[in-house]
Design a protein around this motif. Sequence first.
Motif, PDB file in Angstrom:
ATOM      1  N   PRO A   4       0.816  -1.287  -0.058  1.00 30.84           N
ATOM      2  CA  PRO A   4       0.017  -0.060   0.086  1.00 30.84           C
ATOM      3  C   PRO A   4       0.999   1.238   0.055  1.00 30.84           C
ATOM      4  O   PRO A   4       2.022   1.187   0.661  1.00 30.84           O
ATOM      5  N   LYS A   5       0.385   2.091  -0.575  1.00 33.95           N
ATOM      6  CA  LYS A   5       1.183   3.465  -0.873  1.00 33.95           C
ATOM      7  C   LYS A   5       1.354   4.137   0.702  1.00 33.95           C
ATOM      8  O   LYS A   5       0.326   4.184   1.409  1.00 33.95           O
ATOM      9  N   LYS A   6       2.399   4.701   0.906  1.00 36.81           N
ATOM     10  CA  LYS A   6       2.804   5.415   2.310  1.00 36.81           C
ATOM     11  C   LYS A   6       3.237   7.039   1.832  1.00 36.81           C
ATOM     12  O   LYS A   6       3.795   7.107   0.397  1.00 36.81           O
ATOM     13  N   LEU A   7       2.971   7.667   2.470  1.00 39.25           N
ATOM     14  CA  LEU A   7       3.307   9.152   2.342  1.00 39.25           C
ATOM     15  C   LEU A   7       4.475   9.538   2.747  1.00 39.25           C
ATOM     16  O   LEU A   7       5.201   8.714   3.290  1.00 39.25           O
ATOM     17  N   HIS A   8       5.379  10.284   1.976  1.00 40.19           N
ATOM     18  CA  HIS A   8       6.570  10.968   2.141  1.00 40.19           C
ATOM     19  C   HIS A   8       6.346  12.246   2.789  1.00 40.19           C
ATOM     20  O   HIS A   8       5.835  13.191   2.205  1.00 40.19           O
ATOM     21  N   ASP A  52      11.450  11.895   5.775  1.00 35.26           N
ATOM     22  CA  ASP A  52      12.294  11.849   4.695  1.00 35.26           C
ATOM     23  C   ASP A  52      13.436  12.884   4.507  1.00 35.26           C
ATOM     24  O   ASP A  52      14.528  12.369   4.460  1.00 35.26           O
ATOM     25  N   ALA A  53      13.215  14.110   4.769  1.00 40.65           N
ATOM     26  CA  ALA A  53      14.133  15.214   4.530  1.00 40.65           C
ATOM     27  C   ALA A  53      13.870  16.362   5.410  1.00 40.65           C
ATOM     28  O   ALA A  53      12.552  16.933   5.686  1.00 40.65           O
ATOM     29  N   GLU A 429      16.890   5.608  -0.699  1.00 44.25           N
ATOM     30  CA  GLU A 429      16.140   4.476  -0.458  1.00 44.25           C
ATOM     31  C   GLU A 429      14.845   4.833   0.236  1.00 44.25           C
ATOM     32  O   GLU A 429      13.808   4.384   0.241  1.00 44.25           O
ATOM     33  N   HIS A 430      14.939   6.111   1.205  1.00 51.97           N
ATOM     34  CA  HIS A 430      13.628   6.559   1.853  1.00 51.97           C
ATOM     35  C   HIS A 430      12.644   6.878   0.866  1.00 51.97           C
ATOM     36  O   HIS A 430      11.272   6.515   0.903  1.00 51.97           O
ATOM     37  N   LEU A 431      12.958   7.353  -0.513  1.00 50.21           N
ATOM     38  CA  LEU A 431      12.038   7.740  -1.480  1.00 50.21           C
ATOM     39  C   LEU A 431      11.621   6.795  -2.574  1.00 50.21           C
ATOM     40  O   LEU A 431      10.978   7.167  -3.585  1.00 50.21           O
ATOM     41  N   GLY A 432      12.264   5.684  -2.325  1.00 49.70           N
ATOM     42  CA  GLY A 432      12.065   4.551  -3.502  1.00 49.70           C
ATOM     43  C   GLY A 432      12.545   4.773  -4.784  1.00 49.70           C
ATOM     44  O   GLY A 432      12.209   4.601  -5.773  1.00 49.70           O
ATOM     45  N   LEU A 433      13.822   5.738  -4.937  1.00 47.70           N
ATOM     46  CA  LEU A 433      14.334   6.165  -6.081  1.00 47.70           C
ATOM     47  C   LEU A 433      15.593   5.174  -6.318  1.00 47.70           C
ATOM     48  O   LEU A 433      16.317   4.871  -5.388  1.00 47.70           O
TER      49      LEU A 433
END
Length: 442
Positions: A4-8, A52-53, A429-433
């Motif tokens: 499931p999608k999660k917020l950044h 994330d940042a 890695e946090h952002l899935g990039l």
Amino acid sequence: MSEPKKLHLTAFMRPVSLHTGAWRYPGSYADANFNLAHLKSFIQKLEAAKFDAFFMADHLAVLNMPVEALKRSHTVTSFEPFTLLAALSAVTEKIGLAATASTTYDEPYHIARRFASLDHLSNGRAAWNIVTTGNPESAKNFGLDEHVEHSERYKRAREFYDVVTGLWDSFADDAFPRDVESGIYLDPEKMHILNHKGKELKVRGPLNIARPVQGWPVIVQAGQSEPGRQLAAETAEVVFCSPKDLKAAKELYADIKGRVTAAGRDPKHLKILPAALIIIGDTVEDAKAKRLVLDSRVHYDSAIASLSIALGTDASGFDPDGPLPDDIPETNASKTSQAGVIRLAKEENLTVKQLAQRYGGYSGLAFVGTPESIADDFGIWLAEEAADGFTVVLPFLPQGLDDVTQRLVPELQRRGLFRSEYEGTTLREHLGLPRPKNQFFS
């Protein structure tokens, strides 16, 4: 079955609040914007909450408003972003470190070197927010009497991106054997000389620093104009934007993601994170009362100056009790900002004074309510593809930060909308990039 999608979530932290009255709010740290001990505690709280940042804007001019307004602004003194983020990298381990750097009034070699250094110092947590400087006063600090034209700024920015990323790829990842026995430190076959000669820029290279830990620091882009959207589609991995509501956000989201696909990129590899002021109360009424107190701390001198900046023209001579004039001159600053002011004035039928008070505080997207009501809204924006997360604008420090990290984040985690642990150690890695491949070495 896909996850499931999660917020950044990133936190807008320079200035520590975009609200003009933040430093005067009861219980706030008046010097929060220029106090290292406070900033260190802020980023550590954000890291504990798994943000994330930590995102730092930047500006290149002080004299961008009348002195009567300037004397009331908490932005007049701020740390230079790279210096501060390098210091904060030493007291954090995983939270990303994002900084704005202008393509208009800097050189690609400088930018490439600074971000590569920050990425190494932080073990892969740097991000570059690409901006074309919109403030005309900045030109006067860089040997120019007139601001660079809007279209020219974007032409330079696009080429600037190519040069910086090319410089980051100056060396293969294994270019430095550092073989003590043979005395070979660098393998010259794994060094690329860029020799860029373009319409706007001429840079030889190579960069005098090894390839960044992340390959390239994460690319962030801010701007909603036509050239800004296209630049984002071609280059960005995170978009920082300011839609006014859910409908506008969905339209912007669909447009940019569509452009990404048309550019041959995977739309999942670009995260759209609108800026949003978050004010939390025990009840919705309590949160609204907090905002009234916060807005009341904005002096009219600051309000009318902020309106002038947003319009890109001096508004001090307008009739405070009348409507915004129809003949606002076209600006060479931010066209997106000016269009937003004119639209808001018409939609809500605001007088110049009312408009100034709105812009003097914070006129952008805001979620004002309880942790539960704001979590409801965040879930809707995520589900309806209006955003991949948010750039959180804090109303005041430290209480506003504590409300977000200690009340809102746990509610989001309880609903499965936000991480409980970091996915890795790098911002990518946090952002899935993905980590970019080197353009010159397979």
